[in-house]
Design a protein around this motif. Structure first.
Motif, PDB file in Angstrom:
ATOM      1  N   ASN A  51       0.802  -1.228   0.000  1.00 43.19           N
ATOM      2  CA  ASN A  51       0.000   0.000   0.000  1.00 43.19           C
ATOM      3  C   ASN A  51       0.833   1.275   0.000  1.00 43.19           C
ATOM      4  OD1 ASN A  51      -2.228  -1.628   2.330  1.00 43.19           O
ATOM      5  ND2 ASN A  51      -2.330  -1.618   0.107  1.00 43.19           N
ATOM      6  N   ASN A  54       0.623   4.882   4.393  1.00 48.21           N
ATOM      7  CA  ASN A  54      -0.772   4.966   4.823  1.00 48.21           C
ATOM      8  C   ASN A  54      -0.899   5.960   5.965  1.00 48.21           C
ATOM      9  OD1 ASN A  54      -1.491   2.944   3.026  1.00 48.21           O
ATOM     10  ND2 ASN A  54      -1.255   1.318   4.543  1.00 48.21           N
ATOM     11  N   GLY A  56      -4.069   6.916   8.346  1.00 51.16           N
ATOM     12  CA  GLY A  56      -5.471   6.625   8.592  1.00 51.16           C
ATOM     13  C   GLY A  56      -6.002   5.718   7.493  1.00 51.16           C
ATOM     14  N   LYS A  57      -7.089   6.127   6.868  1.00 51.72           N
ATOM     15  CA  LYS A  57      -7.673   5.339   5.776  1.00 51.72           C
ATOM     16  C   LYS A  57      -7.180   5.778   4.406  1.00 51.72           C
ATOM     17  CE  LYS A  57     -11.947   4.229   8.269  1.00 51.72           C
ATOM     18  NZ  LYS A  57     -13.435   4.305   8.263  1.00 51.72           N
ATOM     19  N   ARG A  59      -4.613   5.775   1.569  1.00 52.85           N
ATOM     20  CA  ARG A  59      -3.552   4.879   1.109  1.00 52.85           C
ATOM     21  C   ARG A  59      -2.822   5.475  -0.092  1.00 52.85           C
ATOM     22  NH1 ARG A  59      -6.558  -0.666   0.074  1.00 52.85           N
ATOM     23  NH2 ARG A  59      -4.947  -0.654  -1.524  1.00 52.85           N
ATOM     24  N   GLN A  62      -3.520   3.889  -3.743  1.00 52.29           N
ATOM     25  CA  GLN A  62      -4.769   4.295  -4.385  1.00 52.29           C
ATOM     26  C   GLN A  62      -4.655   5.698  -4.974  1.00 52.29           C
ATOM     27  OE1 GLN A  62      -7.656   3.819  -1.245  1.00 52.29           O
ATOM     28  NE2 GLN A  62      -8.041   1.665  -1.753  1.00 52.29           N
TER      29      GLN A  62
END
Length: 239
Positions: A51, A54, A56-57, A59, A62
């Motif tokens: 990933n 990162n 928290g949420k 990434r 992405q």
């Protein structure tokens, strides 16, 4: 009689305006294609089980892909042929077990070079243990003068958008060291900085980054003749 003539004249003007009204779509199609016959590879960093950074949420892998897709769209609008090393949430090994960074990077290098491109851009986001650290930065392989020039052109184009105070820097990253294709690695900002994290998650900011990076690429390629395309062989995942 005078009124009839006036009515006919108004109708005639209206018809002319309708017929000769500029077609926005046509104007866009006929816009100058400054990167025609140029081949560019975009490498969205990480993916799959890797990933990246990162917070928290949020990434990195992405966001790397989203920025890369915005960059692809912008470059194609300028006439370039663009390839991605990945276009989904997978690394290049396409394994869902026993992730191997070494195998992934090996496949990225092979895929980048398979396109015989004018250049490649590897898109990443940065992270730091110091939350106040911020700014985009462009890295190049220290033994490549042409890559250094590309890094300079992209950095100069990005600076008004990102406001970075960082300078370009040489690096020994595998993707820069082992590719035959001229390329740079762009760190678009720091996810660990609260302000930059908010920007980097924004699709509007992705577009701004895409335009700036494309401007830098355009400046660089204006000095260099196009490469001669050669047949490419698909790069298969390692078993």
């Amino acid at each position: 009689m005078y009124k009839k003539i006036m009515v006919i004249a108004i109708i005639a003007v209206a018809i002319c305006l309708f017929i000769f009204k500029p077609n926005k779509k046509t104007e866009e199609v006929n816009a100058e294609q400054t990167l025609t016959n140029r081949i560019i590879v975009i490498d969205p960093g990480h993916g799959g089980l890797d990933n990246g950074a990162n917070v928290g949420k949020v990434r990195e892998d992405q966001l790397n892909l989203k920025i890369s897709l915005a960059l692809k769209e912008e470059l194609e609008s300028r006439g370039a042929t663009v390839y991605l090393t990945r276009d989904d949430d997978n690394d290049l090994t396409h394994r869902d077990y026993n992730y191997s960074k070494q195998d992934d990077m090996y496949l990225r290098v092979r895929k980048i070079d398979s396109y015989n491109a004018d250049l490649f851009i590897s898109i990443h986001l940065n992270a730091s243990t110091v939350s106040s650290t911020w700014g985009s930065q462009v890295f190049y392989y220290g033994k490549s003068d042409t890559a250094k020039e590309l890094a300079t052109d992209i950095h100069d184009a990005m600076k008004p958008i990102t406001g970075t105070r960082k300078k370009i820097e040489s690096a020994n990253f595998y993707v820069l060291r082992c590719t035959k294709t001229k390329g740079v690695l762009v760190e678009c900002g720091f996810l660990t900085n609260g302000n930059e994290k908010g920007q980097l998650a924004s699709s509007k900011y992705h577009k701004k980054l895409a335009v700036a990076i494309s401007d830098g690429i355009e400046t660089n390629l204006s000095k260099v003749p196009p490469v001669t395309p050669e047949p490419t062989e698909p790069v298969e995942p390692l078993s």
